[in-house]
Design a protein around this motif. Sequence first.
Motif, PDB file in Angstrom:
ATOM      1  N   PHE A  92       1.122  -1.007  -0.174  1.00  0.00           N
ATOM      2  CA  PHE A  92      -0.176  -0.247  -0.210  1.00  0.00           C
ATOM      3  C   PHE A  92       0.679   1.650  -0.376  1.00  0.00           C
ATOM      4  N   ALA A  93       2.217   1.285   0.768  1.00  0.00           N
ATOM      5  CA  ALA A  93       3.032   2.704   0.670  1.00  0.00           C
ATOM      6  C   ALA A  93       3.163   2.426  -0.702  1.00  0.00           C
ATOM      7  N   LEU A  94       3.192   1.804  -1.105  1.00  0.00           N
ATOM      8  CA  LEU A  94       4.033   1.699  -2.648  1.00  0.00           C
ATOM      9  C   LEU A  94       3.286   2.306  -3.458  1.00  0.00           C
ATOM     10  N   GLU A  95       1.885   2.143  -3.418  1.00  0.00           N
ATOM     11  CA  GLU A  95       0.954   2.438  -4.630  1.00  0.00           C
ATOM     12  C   GLU A  95       0.308   3.600  -4.035  1.00  0.00           C
ATOM     13  N   SER A  96       0.863   4.215  -2.349  1.00  0.00           N
ATOM     14  CA  SER A  96       0.205   5.732  -2.204  1.00  0.00           C
ATOM     15  C   SER A  96       1.316   6.515  -3.255  1.00  0.00           C
ATOM     16  N   ARG A  97       2.497   6.078  -2.789  1.00  0.00           N
ATOM     17  CA  ARG A  97       3.389   7.122  -3.759  1.00  0.00           C
ATOM     18  C   ARG A  97       2.789   7.107  -4.758  1.00  0.00           C
ATOM     19  N   ALA A  98       2.784   6.108  -5.386  1.00  0.00           N
ATOM     20  CA  ALA A  98       2.706   6.256  -7.185  1.00  0.00           C
ATOM     21  C   ALA A  98       1.940   6.445  -7.674  1.00  0.00           C
ATOM     22  N   ALA A  99       0.766   7.322  -7.232  1.00  0.00           N
ATOM     23  CA  ALA A  99      -0.839   7.973  -6.730  1.00  0.00           C
ATOM     24  C   ALA A  99       0.054   8.964  -6.923  1.00  0.00           C
ATOM     25  N   ASP A 100       0.960   9.603  -6.008  1.00  0.00           N
ATOM     26  CA  ASP A 100       1.366  10.974  -6.201  1.00  0.00           C
ATOM     27  C   ASP A 100       1.712  11.021  -6.876  1.00  0.00           C
ATOM     28  N   LEU A 101       3.053  10.250  -7.375  1.00  0.00           N
ATOM     29  CA  LEU A 101       3.672  11.152  -8.642  1.00  0.00           C
ATOM     30  C   LEU A 101       2.521  10.600 -10.153  1.00  0.00           C
ATOM     31  N   TYR A 102       1.716   9.690  -9.744  1.00  0.00           N
ATOM     32  CA  TYR A 102       1.042   9.812 -10.947  1.00  0.00           C
ATOM     33  C   TYR A 102       0.034  11.191 -11.362  1.00  0.00           C
ATOM     34  N   SER A 103      -0.440  12.037  -9.923  1.00  0.00           N
ATOM     35  CA  SER A 103      -1.241  13.143  -9.956  1.00  0.00           C
ATOM     36  C   SER A 103      -0.296  14.192 -10.802  1.00  0.00           C
ATOM     37  N   LEU A 104       1.224  14.393 -10.571  1.00  0.00           N
ATOM     38  CA  LEU A 104       1.942  15.215 -11.289  1.00  0.00           C
ATOM     39  C   LEU A 104       1.974  15.086 -12.399  1.00  0.00           C
ATOM     40  N   ALA A 105       0.935  14.565 -13.392  1.00  0.00           N
ATOM     41  CA  ALA A 105       0.758  14.323 -14.872  1.00  0.00           C
ATOM     42  C   ALA A 105      -0.635  14.609 -14.737  1.00  0.00           C
ATOM     43  N   TYR A 106      -1.312  15.755 -13.735  1.00  0.00           N
ATOM     44  CA  TYR A 106      -2.382  16.095 -14.096  1.00  0.00           C
ATOM     45  C   TYR A 106      -2.668  18.109 -15.263  1.00  0.00           C
ATOM     46  N   PRO A 107      -2.907  17.924 -16.367  1.00  0.00           N
ATOM     47  CA  PRO A 107      -3.931  19.619 -16.461  1.00  0.00           C
ATOM     48  C   PRO A 107      -2.973  20.518 -15.699  1.00  0.00           C
ATOM     49  N   ASP A 108      -3.964  20.952 -14.694  1.00  0.00           N
ATOM     50  CA  ASP A 108      -4.236  21.767 -13.291  1.00  0.00           C
ATOM     51  C   ASP A 108      -2.811  20.688 -12.295  1.00  0.00           C
ATOM     52  N   LEU A 109      -1.496  21.590 -11.877  1.00  0.00           N
ATOM     53  CA  LEU A 109      -1.178  21.003 -10.632  1.00  0.00           C
ATOM     54  C   LEU A 109      -2.739  21.305  -9.309  1.00  0.00           C
ATOM     55  N   ARG A 110      -3.491  21.888  -8.975  1.00  0.00           N
ATOM     56  CA  ARG A 110      -3.777  22.487  -8.157  1.00  0.00           C
ATOM     57  C   ARG A 110      -4.417  21.741  -8.080  1.00  0.00           C
TER      58      ARG A 110
END
Length: 400
Positions: free
Chosen positions: A367-385
């Motif tokens: 789950f710690a890996l999944e959580s970190r990956a989710a945070d890194l995935y969100s950095l590719a959102y069009p809107d960083l906010r």
Amino acid sequence: MQIAGIITEYNPLHSGHVHLMEQVRRRLGPECGVICVMSGDFVQRGDFALVGKYARAEAAVRCGADLVIELGLPWAVSSAERFADGGVQTLLATGVVTHLAFGSECGDAGALMHVAQVLESGEFSRRLRARLCDGVSFAAARQAAAAELTADAALLGQPNNVLGIEYCRSILRHGAELTVLTLPREGAPHDGALAEGTHPSASAIRALVEERKEEQALSWMAPAMAQAYRQEAAAGRAPVLGQRCERAILARLRTMTEAEYAALDEGREGLYRRLYEAGHTAATVEQVLETAKTKRYAYARLRRMVLWAYLGLTPGDCPPAPPYLRPLAANGTGKRLLAQMRSCAQVPVLTRAGAVRGMSARAQALFALESRAADLYSLAYPDLRAAQGGRAWRDGPVLL
């Protein structure tokens, strides 16, 4: 009650995927339940999913699935063999699935199982090692070795057949009592072009998005998927494109040691040395891949190694089996299946993230890996906010 399991990515979900679910119910009856095991935010080709996992899972339920369970990250971004094994093990862990359903070019479960049995034999392993010494790609060596043992080896030349064979191999390895149900794949082939009057390929839809032909892309998605995409786009979370994280990926590659690259090389064939050199010299991710590539190594394998580097994953992070089941979306039938699974599943059902703290060390590490990956995935959102960290701990399944 018969329950069909489908292992999928839905990146994005289109009419071909809906057709498979409809055909499964035609074969098994309208009361048949459908459980999908779906990749999360990253996919098997070594890329970011176009839309986040909860939005895709909700679309799947609106299109015919009853329950969507996440395929754990280490399996979702691995080779076809490990991807298939992770999916099969996840379905088996539910304790309720009776059938494994998938599309294939041949539509012949018996033939696919026969090839799987050949590939599981000791004689095949011996012949494969001999073929690999010729310096050809793994896929070419595998098909050539299989051709020496069965006339059905040509099935290994088509991608959906290959994945189906890997599902069958996993069933054999685990001695699973799963009935294989394969249906002939209809529409555009894998990575094929779009054509009116037929089911599209997901890769062609993604290409339209990357070309900024968004309305065209949406017209090829299943309506519920198009709606989910629009909602995510309005929130600044779609489309999710890996190139938005290119500098971060390159920074990771340039600061990794040779030993860290070596840890990514499952085959211990020296591929990591090519990737190490390219990662420290190339100015784009595409240049990294092109520089490291040879005819022996599949492009997708290199893409996965780069993605693993970005996510901080190594092959050693993949547990032997899923330590929990993580539901992403469910309807009324799916909720009843979840209730049933709480008494018959082989591993805990994780509906609240905080409950993982009371689970095994292996579950907490995953789950710690999944959580970190989710945070890194969100950095590719069009809107960083919209990319606040910690969402894996806050988000829960979509219940319809």
